[in-house]
Every structure is written in C-alpha cells, then in structure tokens.
Design a protein around this motif. Structure first.
Motif, PDB file in Angstrom:
ATOM      1  N   GLU A 150      33.301  55.513  36.907  1.00 44.45           N
ATOM      2  CA  GLU A 150      34.422  55.539  37.845  1.00 44.45           C
ATOM      3  C   GLU A 150      34.725  54.139  38.363  1.00 44.45           C
ATOM      4  O   GLU A 150      35.888  53.711  38.411  1.00 44.45           O
ATOM      5  CB  GLU A 150      34.106  56.482  39.010  1.00 44.45           C
ATOM      6  CG  GLU A 150      35.211  56.571  40.037  1.00 44.45           C
ATOM      7  CD  GLU A 150      34.891  57.538  41.166  1.00 44.45           C
ATOM      8  OE1 GLU A 150      35.667  57.583  42.144  1.00 44.45           O
ATOM      9  OE2 GLU A 150      33.862  58.240  41.079  1.00 44.45           O
ATOM     10  N   SER A 153      36.033  51.794  35.435  1.00 47.80           N
ATOM     11  CA  SER A 153      37.426  52.086  35.064  1.00 47.80           C
ATOM     12  C   SER A 153      38.391  51.623  36.155  1.00 47.80           C
ATOM     13  O   SER A 153      39.497  51.160  35.862  1.00 47.80           O
ATOM     14  CB  SER A 153      37.601  53.584  34.773  1.00 47.80           C
ATOM     15  OG  SER A 153      37.340  54.367  35.923  1.00 47.80           O
ATOM     16  N   GLU A 157      41.362  48.944  35.604  1.00 49.79           N
ATOM     17  CA  GLU A 157      42.679  49.527  35.856  1.00 49.79           C
ATOM     18  C   GLU A 157      43.502  48.593  36.743  1.00 49.79           C
ATOM     19  O   GLU A 157      44.736  48.548  36.649  1.00 49.79           O
ATOM     20  CB  GLU A 157      42.531  50.890  36.510  1.00 49.79           C
ATOM     21  CG  GLU A 157      43.824  51.671  36.641  1.00 49.79           C
ATOM     22  CD  GLU A 157      43.599  53.069  37.198  1.00 49.79           C
ATOM     23  OE1 GLU A 157      44.318  53.990  36.795  1.00 49.79           O
ATOM     24  OE2 GLU A 157      42.681  53.238  38.035  1.00 49.79           O
ATOM     25  N   PHE A 184      36.495  59.655  33.718  1.00 57.29           N
ATOM     26  CA  PHE A 184      36.447  58.214  33.986  1.00 57.29           C
ATOM     27  C   PHE A 184      36.061  57.431  32.728  1.00 57.29           C
ATOM     28  O   PHE A 184      36.575  56.331  32.489  1.00 57.29           O
ATOM     29  CB  PHE A 184      35.478  57.919  35.127  1.00 57.29           C
ATOM     30  CG  PHE A 184      35.896  58.548  36.424  1.00 57.29           C
ATOM     31  CD1 PHE A 184      37.042  58.124  37.087  1.00 57.29           C
ATOM     32  CD2 PHE A 184      35.160  59.588  36.980  1.00 57.29           C
ATOM     33  CE1 PHE A 184      37.438  58.709  38.277  1.00 57.29           C
ATOM     34  CE2 PHE A 184      35.555  60.182  38.168  1.00 57.29           C
ATOM     35  CZ  PHE A 184      36.694  59.747  38.815  1.00 57.29           C
ATOM     36  N   TRP A 186      36.780  58.407  29.725  1.00 53.33           N
ATOM     37  CA  TRP A 186      37.989  58.459  28.910  1.00 53.33           C
ATOM     38  C   TRP A 186      39.008  57.427  29.406  1.00 53.33           C
ATOM     39  O   TRP A 186      39.643  56.735  28.615  1.00 53.33           O
ATOM     40  CB  TRP A 186      38.570  59.857  28.910  1.00 53.33           C
ATOM     41  CG  TRP A 186      39.997  59.976  28.461  1.00 53.33           C
ATOM     42  CD1 TRP A 186      41.004  60.632  29.095  1.00 53.33           C
ATOM     43  CD2 TRP A 186      40.587  59.442  27.265  1.00 53.33           C
ATOM     44  NE1 TRP A 186      42.180  60.533  28.404  1.00 53.33           N
ATOM     45  CE2 TRP A 186      41.946  59.805  27.262  1.00 53.33           C
ATOM     46  CE3 TRP A 186      40.109  58.673  26.214  1.00 53.33           C
ATOM     47  CZ2 TRP A 186      42.835  59.437  26.256  1.00 53.33           C
ATOM     48  CZ3 TRP A 186      40.986  58.298  25.201  1.00 53.33           C
ATOM     49  CH2 TRP A 186      42.328  58.687  25.221  1.00 53.33           C
ATOM     50  N   LYS A 187      39.147  57.292  30.732  1.00 55.45           N
ATOM     51  CA  LYS A 187      40.077  56.298  31.275  1.00 55.45           C
ATOM     52  C   LYS A 187      39.663  54.893  30.837  1.00 55.45           C
ATOM     53  O   LYS A 187      40.511  54.073  30.458  1.00 55.45           O
ATOM     54  CB  LYS A 187      40.110  56.373  32.808  1.00 55.45           C
ATOM     55  CG  LYS A 187      41.097  55.382  33.425  1.00 55.45           C
ATOM     56  CD  LYS A 187      40.919  55.259  34.927  1.00 55.45           C
ATOM     57  CE  LYS A 187      41.387  56.486  35.660  1.00 55.45           C
ATOM     58  NZ  LYS A 187      41.362  56.265  37.145  1.00 55.45           N
ATOM     59  N   ARG A 190      40.582  54.509  27.199  1.00 60.88           N
ATOM     60  CA  ARG A 190      42.038  54.446  27.055  1.00 60.88           C
ATOM     61  C   ARG A 190      42.568  53.061  27.433  1.00 60.88           C
ATOM     62  O   ARG A 190      43.439  52.504  26.751  1.00 60.88           O
ATOM     63  CB  ARG A 190      42.683  55.518  27.933  1.00 60.88           C
ATOM     64  CG  ARG A 190      44.211  55.557  27.853  1.00 60.88           C
ATOM     65  CD  ARG A 190      44.761  56.796  28.517  1.00 60.88           C
ATOM     66  NE  ARG A 190      44.271  56.978  29.869  1.00 60.88           N
ATOM     67  CZ  ARG A 190      44.741  56.329  30.932  1.00 60.88           C
ATOM     68  NH1 ARG A 190      45.698  55.431  30.790  1.00 60.88           N
ATOM     69  NH2 ARG A 190      44.252  56.576  32.124  1.00 60.88           N
ATOM     70  N   LEU A 191      42.047  52.483  28.513  1.00 61.54           N
ATOM     71  CA  LEU A 191      42.489  51.168  28.951  1.00 61.54           C
ATOM     72  C   LEU A 191      42.058  50.078  27.968  1.00 61.54           C
ATOM     73  O   LEU A 191      42.834  49.180  27.631  1.00 61.54           O
ATOM     74  CB  LEU A 191      41.946  50.870  30.351  1.00 61.54           C
ATOM     75  CG  LEU A 191      42.548  51.707  31.487  1.00 61.54           C
ATOM     76  CD1 LEU A 191      41.726  51.554  32.760  1.00 61.54           C
ATOM     77  CD2 LEU A 191      43.994  51.306  31.745  1.00 61.54           C
ATOM     78  N   GLU A 225      47.306  59.678  22.719  1.00 62.39           N
ATOM     79  CA  GLU A 225      47.353  58.315  23.261  1.00 62.39           C
ATOM     80  C   GLU A 225      47.441  57.255  22.168  1.00 62.39           C
ATOM     81  O   GLU A 225      48.183  56.279  22.283  1.00 62.39           O
ATOM     82  CB  GLU A 225      46.106  58.055  24.114  1.00 62.39           C
ATOM     83  CG  GLU A 225      46.019  56.684  24.745  1.00 62.39           C
ATOM     84  CD  GLU A 225      47.011  56.471  25.870  1.00 62.39           C
ATOM     85  OE1 GLU A 225      47.377  55.310  26.132  1.00 62.39           O
ATOM     86  OE2 GLU A 225      47.433  57.485  26.488  1.00 62.39           O
TER      87      GLU A 225
END
Length: 570
Positions: A150, A153, A157, A184, A186-187, A190-191, A225
């Motif tokens: 968390e 990310s 972010e 988190f 996955w975030k 993804r980033l 995505e």
C-alpha cells in the motif's frame, strides 16, 4: 480448420514476444522455466544496459529460493548479473526506504514484525486496527509488513519521476503468481507497467489467497490494462510427468474425480482408534513413502510434505511425530514461536531485582497471549489479558487461573536466578525454555510449547552468532531480546536458498510455491479440509496441495466421514 498449436510453438511465441506478456498454465506446466528462458534471451539481446536489471517478483521466500536454484541451470553465466530475484515485500521495502519520507514524516522508518503487530492489535475492531497502524506510521515511524504494498504503490502513484526511475532500473519485470496479488500489489504493477514491460505468470485455479485480497478479476484487469500477448501452457506437466497427480488435481475442480483411479495417487480412509484421532495413519503413510523414496533415491536426497488444514493440526502432528522419534521440520505461522522467543531471550538477560524481573516477564507473557494466535485471539484471552494489565497498575487480581499465573511467574523468576549460563547460546536457551516446561499455568506452558518451534538458533545462524558475541564481550546476554527482534526481521527478508530434504509438516497454504517428492494430505476428523459452505475455495486449496508432489500423493481421510470432494457427500 484452425490448427492446434503445439506446446513448443507456444513456448517459441513467448520467447519471440516483444511487449507485455501473460503466461498461464497449471501446476508444473513450466511457467517459471519459460520465464527464465525469456529472461536469458532478453539479457543476451543487449536490451539491458550495465546498470539495468530484469526483476523477478514472487510472494514467498521459498519460491524465490526455488527460482534462484532453477535459474542456475537456465541463465547463462554472463547473463546472471542482469537477473534480480526478490519478494514483493523485499522490493517494496527498498522503495519505502528510498522514498518513504515523501508520504510519512520520518526520514528513517522502523519495522514491526507480524508477531509484535498481532499482539498490539489483538481484540481491536477493523476500524481501530487501521487507526492504530496509521498512528504507528505517522507518529512513530513504525510500519508493518502488511502495509508495504500500500505504501509503495502510494509513493509511485504520487510521482511520475519515481516511476520512471524504477522503470529505468527495471525495464522488464516478471510477476510470478500474479493471480494472488492484492489491490495494492496490482496497483504497483499497473503503475510500473506504464514504462516497464510486464511478464505475468498466472493460474487462476491456484487462487487460494482471496482472504488477503486476491481477486478473480485480476487476470481480466491485466488483459484490459495492457492488452498483452496471452499464451496458455494448459495442462503441460513437467513437475510430475508419468503420474496422474495433476489430472487428479484438475478433476477435483470439477468433481469428476469421484470413483476414478489415478496413477501415483492414493486415497486411504483411516479408522478411528480411541485416543488417536487418526494420527496412526500418518505413521503408516510416512513409512510407505520412505520405503518408496529410499528405493528410488538411495542417496537420501528426498523430501516428504505432510499437509494439513489448520495451524493447530500442524502442531499436533509435529508433537505426534516427535513422540514417535520421527525427525521432521515444521513450517508454521510465526506469531507463537516468535513471541515465545522474545520471552525466553528476556530471561537470558542479566537479572535485576525479583520484582522488576517478574514485572518484565509478565509484560512479555501478556504480549505472547495477545499475539500467539495472530488475528484469532479469543474474547476469553482478552478478558484474561485485561485483568493482567490491570494488575500491573493496581497490584490487585482475582480469579484462580490469574493468581496461578502470577504465582508461576514468581516461581520461574526465582528459578532463573539459580541458572548458571555457560556461554553456549543453544544450551543456555534450552535451559531457560525448560523453566516453562513444568508450569501448571496453561499460558506459561504455551511458551514452552511454542518455543519448541523456534528455529533461530541453528548452528551458524545470525542470532546464535550475535548471542555468542555478546557473551565473549561482556560475559552475559545483555541485549538478547533486541537481538531476537532483529533476527526475526532479517529472517523475514532472508533469501537464502533452501533445499527441501527430509520430512516437513505444514498447512496447505504454506505449501504454495514449494515442491516435494511425495505429499501426504491428512484430514482431521472433526475439522474437514473442505466445508460445504466454502466448497469452491476448498477445491482450489486442495488442488494446490495435491500438486506439490513430484512422484506420489497420498490423501488420508476419516473412513466414517470422508472428504466431501472424494465422496460427494459428508
């Protein structure tokens, strides 16, 4: 007519691909092998500069060790410098150490181990737990492992620059066990995938961590995505060729296993014997496994896993095997043993006054009671703990069990004063642990019981060397408790390769990412592996367990109430 693509053609497509990639396949289908071959090809192509690395991320240290071992025979010597293998926790911690100050008002952050955190949050509501974790982070600069993803990310972010720095260092990222990522993790992927090429390895039917945030939508999310090349290796079986182990696991998912016979898979209904509750069946199954493996591997380099459903079953089976003088190792949740280690190490430290030593011991015992069951601390435990914490303030206590515990603490404190340490940490540790062996207080005996599973004092281990150094310098173990906490933290990040040899006992969740020559799954009579209300998750869990085996799987189930997935009824 569409021509069916061969497995070799699929592998070649993976090796030839140039963008984001999703590799799917069942247990032992070769996802890791082809990913490492892909990594070797990328490194050989000149796509990486001297300062760049191809990052391989996975969840468990056991998996990382296995991948590290496997890479030695796949990655060429000149390309090994380009491969970095790490856990999510290890990678996220690196980001937090570098950039955590951007979202927390502390330049240096301190770690709190899962056992210590479990003791702090015992009995609190979910909302109060969230508040406490945030307070620890923002006010004291303390962070737990469960917040790593968390926080990491959140860091990237907020900064495109940091994302680009990460991608410049890791232009290719292999994500193992992708189906188990939480929101988190996955975030984070993804980033990073905005500038790095992501190679995801996944099997939706090995998704057994929904309780920690894994989602059935994760693979569709990835496809949406990144629009990756998607290659399914299907039922290819490289882990247990020549057996029906994977087929049995696959059939469990659909219920088509009932009534079938499978090569190298044995289902044994065990009978009830008074006072045994089925553990005799494990002894018989182990004897058969050992005979097979000694014949097949006379060099002794074989492994057997005894898999169970619950942590309590793990401890009960270990106790039983110990009583039968069967050597084995145990892989369990860390809370109880870790907190017991803190209690024991506190008593290794130099004595002060009787009153102060008793007070410190009581505080450590309270922490052990609160945290040894992780998030499953009972209301009765909390009532007991609250009474003890009130006693620390008022010196007033009521209740037979509470008074008994205080009496026993005074007895143990007194016995500690008569111990003469010799400066050998392993021996002195056992002398302190044994002070709890004869305790009539259940809470204190549990410290002895949990202490049996502390593995921090193996010859050459960090903690052992630290304690030996203390003794050489000062003639005592003056900072033993702190040394234990540091060893527990470093143990969490340890990437030391582990070769599984011998007999291991663990719950099925702990077996994820591991491989053994033979697997024995034991179902406790009154706590089945699969309940009718959670049958779908039970199918996934059991499939993971049976497919950990390379040569043979044995399933032990009570004859009078067999597993619902084996009989169709319960």
């Amino acid at each position: 007519m569409t021509q069916i693509e061969s497995i070799e053609e699929k592998r070649q497509r993976i090796l030839d691909s140039g963008g984001h990639l999703l590799v799917e396949g069942g247990p032992g289908s070769g996802k890791t092998t082809i990913a490492l071959l892909k990594a070797d090809k990328i490194a050989s192509s000149g796509a990486l500069r001297n300062f760049q690395r191809l990052l391989f991320l996975s969840f468990a240290r056991a998996t990382v060790s296995r991948v590290e071992e496997q890479s030695r025979s796949i990655i060429s010597q000149e390309n090994k410098q380009y491969l970095e293998i790490n856990t999510y926790h290890g990678f996220c911690w690196q980001l937090i150490q570098s950039f955590g100050y951007l979202i927390a008002p502390h330049r240096l952050l301190k770690l709190i181990t899962p056992p210590s955190l479990a003791a702090k949050i015992a009995g609190l509501s979910e909302e109060r737990i969230k508040q406490l974790k945030r307070s620890l982070l923002m006010e004291e600069g303390i962070i737990g492992f469960d917040l790593f993803a968390e926080m990491a990310s959140s860091i990237i972010e907020q900064s495109t620059k940091i994302v680009k720095i990460i991608s410049a260092a890791y232009p290719f990222i292999i994500v193992d066990e992708f189906q188990d990522t939480d929101i988190f993790e996955w975030k984070l992927i993804r980033l990073m995938g905005q500038h790095s090429t992501i190679i995801a390895l996944a099997d939706l039917e090995q998704r057994i961590y929904e309780f920690r945030g894994a989602s059935v939508t994760r693979i569709p999310d990835f496809v949406s995505e990144f629009t990756p090349l998607r290659v399914d290796l299907g039922k290819e079986n490289r882990r247990s060729p020549g057996t029906d182990i994977v087929q049995f696991g696959d059939d469990l998912l659909t219920g088509t296993n009932i009534g079938k016979k499978y090569k190298q898979v044995q289902i044994i209904p065990y009978r009830y014997y008074k006072g045994d509750t089925g553990k005799i069946s494990i002894n018989s199954a182990l004897s058969a496994s050992i005979r097979r493996l000694r014949s097949a591997k006379p060099d002794g380099k074989w492994s057997i896993a005894v898999l169970v459903r619950r942590k309590l079953d793990t401890l009960n089976i270990s106790t039983y095997l110990t009583s039968k003088k069967i050597e084995h190792d145990v892989i369990i949740d860390p809370e109880g043993p870790a907190l017991a280690a803190v209690v024991i190490s506190s008593l290794l430290q130099p004595i002060t006054t009787i009153e102060e030593d008793a007070r410190i011991l009581l505080i450590q015992v309270i922490e052990h009671i609160k945290g040894r069951k992780g998030v499953n601390t009972t209301k009765a435990d909390m009532v007991f703990v609250n009474a003890l914490e009130t006693y620390l303030l008022t010196k007033k206590i009521k209740g037979k069990n509470r008074i008994e515990l205080l009496t026993e603490i005074n007895r143990i404190t007194d016995l500690r004063r008569s111990l003469l340490f010799i400066g050998v940490p392993e021996i002195d540790w056992l002398a302190v642990r044994d002070l709890f062996r004869q305790s009539t207080s259940e809470a204190l005996f549990n410290i002895f019981d949990d202490g049996k599973f502390v593995k921090l004092l193996h010859k050459g281990a960090l903690l052992s060397s630290r304690l030996s150094e203390m003794w050489r310098d000062t003639g005592n173990y003056h900072s033993a408790a702190q040394a234990v906490r540091e060893a527990l933290t470093q143990e969490h990040f340890s990437m030391a390769s582990k070769v599984y040899q011998g007999i291991y006992v663990m719950n099925i969740h702990k077996s994820k990412g591991k491989e053994f020559d033979e697997v024995i799954i034991w179902e406790e009579a009154h706590h089945p592996i699969v309940y009718p209300k959670s049958i779908d998750q039970g199918r996934l869990l059991l499939r993971v367990g049976v497919t950990r085996a390379r040569t043979y799987t044995t399933f032990l189930t009570p004859s009078w109430s067999p597993c619902i997935l084996l009989s169709g009824t319960r």
